[in-house]
Design a protein around this motif. Structure first.
Motif, mmCIF file in Angstrom:
data_model
loop_
_atom_site.group_PDB
_atom_site.id
_atom_site.type_symbol
_atom_site.label_atom_id
_atom_site.label_comp_id
_atom_site.label_asym_id
_atom_site.label_seq_id
_atom_site.Cartn_x
_atom_site.Cartn_y
_atom_site.Cartn_z
ATOM 1 N N THR A 384 -19.989 -2.412 -8.493
ATOM 2 C CA THR A 384 -19.757 -1.492 -9.603
ATOM 3 C C THR A 384 -18.294 -1.411 -10.012
ATOM 4 N N GLY A 385 -17.372 -1.718 -9.097
ATOM 5 C CA GLY A 385 -15.956 -1.549 -9.397
ATOM 6 C C GLY A 385 -15.474 -0.122 -9.234
ATOM 7 N N ASP A 386 -16.348 0.747 -8.700
ATOM 8 C CA ASP A 386 -15.993 2.153 -8.490
ATOM 9 C C ASP A 386 -15.818 2.444 -7.009
ATOM 10 N N VAL A 387 -14.833 3.267 -6.705
ATOM 11 C CA VAL A 387 -14.587 3.702 -5.327
ATOM 12 C C VAL A 387 -15.261 5.047 -5.120
ATOM 13 N N TYR A 388 -16.052 5.155 -4.042
ATOM 14 C CA TYR A 388 -16.818 6.363 -3.763
ATOM 15 C C TYR A 388 -16.697 6.763 -2.300
ATOM 16 N N VAL A 389 -16.946 8.034 -2.075
ATOM 17 C CA VAL A 389 -17.138 8.579 -0.726
ATOM 18 C C VAL A 389 -18.535 9.174 -0.665
ATOM 19 N N ARG A 390 -19.250 8.910 0.431
ATOM 20 C CA ARG A 390 -20.591 9.479 0.620
ATOM 21 C C ARG A 390 -20.562 10.475 1.762
#
Length: 502
Positions: A384-390
Motif C-alpha cells: 500500500t505504501g502506507d505505514v501503520y501500527v496495529r
C-alpha cells in the motif's frame, strides 16, 4: 456471478425490473430514473459500436460528474469496451499523456475540454465525441436496446488513473467484476447500504472512492445517488445536502474541515439532519476533526483506507464503534500484515509497511512493469505504501512510507506533527517534510496561515513553542516556512516530496 457476466447489464437490468421509475441519479433539478439510465446506456453502446469501437477498446471519459458521465461509463461496459474516467482538471499535456498511454480508441468529453484539444494528436484515437450534460450529441437517435457483450478475461473491464504522490499517473486496470467488490464487505458489511438510501459523494467519478460511492454502491442496492458537477466548496456541498437530503455522505478530510468551519447549527444553510452516516477516505482523518465534527453535527464520521489498486476500502471504522485517530479494523474479505524493510512481519505496536490481500485487487499496472513488481507481489499481497501500527486488530495510520522521516533513532510521521500544528488558531493548513541540517534529517513545517495572521519571525517562534508543548522532541519542527499554498495532487493529497530541502 458468472465469470463472463456483463456487470453493467446485471446492474441496469436488475434495477429496470425492480424499480424502473425510481430516481437513479439526482443532479440539480434534474432526475434520471433507472429505466432512463438503462435506455441511454444502451444507446451509448450502440453509438460507440457504430463508430467502430469494440470489446477491449479503451474509452476515455473526461466529463464532470453528470448523467452523461454515468451513461458513458456503463454504456462502454455494455459493449465490453474499457471505460477510463479521468479527472477533468488535467491540463492538455496530461490528457495527451493519458490518451497515448491508454491507447484510447474513443474520447467522450465536452467540446471545449483540453482533452478535445489533446485528441488532435492522439495516434490511436478512432473517434472523439463532444458531449453535453445528458450525453454525447445525437445520442437520442440510437436504439435503446443493446445485447450486452460478454467481457473477455484477458481484457480490462474498466481502468482508473492513480495520481500517486510522484511522477506520471499510473493506469490501474480492473476486471468488470471488480466493480461489485466494494458492495460486499464495505457496502453491506460496514455501511449497511439500503435501497432507500440516497448517497452523495464529494469525491468525483474519476477517482476510485467516488466511483465506488456513486456507481458501485447505489446501483447494486437499487438506491439513489446525487451528482454535483464542478469543484464544490462548503456552500455548494451544504446546498446539495439541503436540497437532496442524502443519508450517506462521502467526503475527504480537507473538505470536512472546511465544512466544519462554516457550519452553523440550527441554520437552514447548514442542515445535516438527513445524514445517518458520514464517511472519510483519501487521507487519514485527524483525531481532532473526527471528534469536533461529531460533537458539532451529531453525525459520526467513519474513517477508512482503500486504494485505486484495491478498488475497495480494506480497513474501516464501524458505525457506533468509531475510534477517532484510527482507520479502524479490517473490512470483511481482506487480510493484512505489517512488515519491516526486509518483509518480515511485525508484532502489534511496531510501525511498518501495510500490505493487504483480497479479491478484486489489480494484478498489474498498465504499461508499468517495474512499478508492478514493486507493488503487486506474486502471492497476491498489495504493497500500500502506507505505514501503520496495529493494536488489538485496530489499525492507526502513521504516514506514507516515502514521507516518513528518520530523526536520530526514531521514525517521525509528518501526519502527527501536522495534526498538532493544525490545532493552533493561526494555522489553516500545513505539511511537514524533511530538512537537511548539517547532514541530519530534521522536520520542517510548511504553514498556510488563516486570514488575519501575519507571517514573520514572531509567529514562527510562537508555532515552534506550541509544537514543543504538544510533541516529543524528535517530532518538533526545527523551522517554520510560511507558504501561500501546499503542492497537492489532483485528488488533494499533499506532495511532501516537493517540500523537501537538502
Amino acid at each position: 456471478m458468472a465469470e463472463n457476466e456483463n456487470i453493467a447489464a446485471r446492474l441496469l437490468d436488475s434495477n429496470r425490473q425492480r424499480c424502473p421509475d425510481k430516481a437513479a441519479y439526482l443532479c440539480g433539478d434534474d432526475v434520471l430514473t433507472h429505466q432512463a439510465l438503462a435506455a441511454d446506456a444502451a444507446r451509448l453502446a450502440n453509438l460507440l459500436r457504430g463508430r467502430g469501437i469494440g470489446p477491449g477498446d479503451r474509452v476515455l471519459i473526461a466529463l464532470p460528474d453528470s448523467f452523461a458521465a454515468v451513461k458513458a461509463f456503463l454504456g462502454a461496459m455494455l459493449l465490453s469496451a474499457c471505460p477510463v474516467p479521468v479527472n477533468t482538471l488535467l491540463g492538455r499535456d496530461d490528457f495527451a499523456f493519458v490518451l497515448a498511454d491508454s491507447a484510447a480508441a474513443a474520447l467522450i468529453t465536452t467540446e471545449d475540454s483540453p482533452a478535445m484539444q489533446a485528441a488532435k494528436d492522439a495516434p490511436d484515437l478512432v473517434c472523439a465525441l463532444p458531449c453535453g450534460p445528458d450525453g454525447p450529441w445525437g445520442l437520442a437517435s440510437f436504439s435503446a436496446e443493446f445485447e450486452a457483450q460478454a467481457p473477455h478475461s484477458s481484457a480490462p473491464g474498466f481502468m482508473l488513473y492513480s495520481s500517486g504522490s510522484t511522477g506520471r499517473p499510473k493506469g490501474v486496470p480492473h476486471a468488470q467484476a471488480d466493480l461489485l467488490e466494494p458492495t460486499r464487505g464495505w457496502g453491506e458489511g460496514v455501511l449497511g447500504v439500503r435501497e432507500d438510501d440516497i448517497l452523495f459523494s464529494a469525491s468525483k467519478l474519476s477517482f476510485a472512492y467516488g466511483l465506488m460511492s456513486s456507481v458501485s454502491l447505489p446501483l447494486w442496492a437499487g438506491a439513489t445517488a446525487v451528482l454535483l458537477p464542478g469543484k464544490p466548496g462548503p456552500d455548494e456541498l451544504f446546498a446539495a445536502i439541503g436540497r437532496h437530503r442524502p443519508t450517506l455522505f462521502f467526503c475527504v478530510p480537507t473538505l470536512y474541515d472546511m465544512l466544519l468551519r462554516c457550519y452553523e447549527p440550527g441554520q437552514a444553510n447548514s442542515d445535516l439532519s438527513s445524514l445517518r452516516l458520514c464517511y472519510s477516505a483519501g487521507e487519514a482523518l485527524p483525531e481532532r476533526l473526527c471528534r469536533q465534527w461529531a460533537q458539532a453535527t451529531g453525525v459520526e464520521i467513519l474513517d477508512g483506507i482503500g486504494s485505486t489498486e484495491a478498488f475497495n476500502l480494506f480497513v474501516s471504522n464501524r458505525p457506533g464503534q468509531v475510534r477517532c485517530g484510527t482507520s479502524g479494523q479490517l473490512v470483511p474479505g481482506f487480510e493484512a500484515r505489517i512488515v519491516d524493510e526486509t518483509g518480515a512481519e511485525l508484532p502489534d505496536g511496531q510501525p511498518g509497511d501495510l500490505h493487504v490481500r483480497g479479491t478484486g485487487t489489480c494484478r498489474a499496472y498498465w504499461n508499468r512493469p517495474e512499478k508492478t513488481v514493486e507493488t503487486m507481489l506474486p502471492d497476491g499481497w498489495l504493497v500500500t505504501g502506507d505505514v501503520y501500527v496495529r493494536e488489538n486488530g485496530v489499525y492507526s495510520h502513521q504516514g506514507r512510507s516515502d514521507d516518513m522521516l528518520k530523526v536520530g533513532a526514531y521514525f517521525v510521521s509528518p501526519v502527527q506533527v501536522e495534526e498538532a500544528l493544525r490545532a493552533h488558531p493561526a494555522v489553516l493548513d500545513c505539511a511537514v517534510a524533511a530538512l537537511n541540517v548539517e547532514g541530519l534529517v530534521r522536520p520542517c513545517a510548511h504553514v498556510v496561515l488563516q486570514p488575519g495572521f501575519a507571517a514573520g519571525p514572531q509567529l514562527s517562534a510562537q508555532l515552534l513553542r506550541f509544537a514543543r508543548q504538544a510533541l516529543p522532541p524528535q517530532q518538533c519542527p526545527v523551522r517554520v516556512c510560511f507558504v501561500d499554498d501546499l503542492p497537492k495532487t489532483a485528488t488533494g493529497k499533499v506532495q511532501r516530496f516537493r517540500l523537501r530541502q537538502g
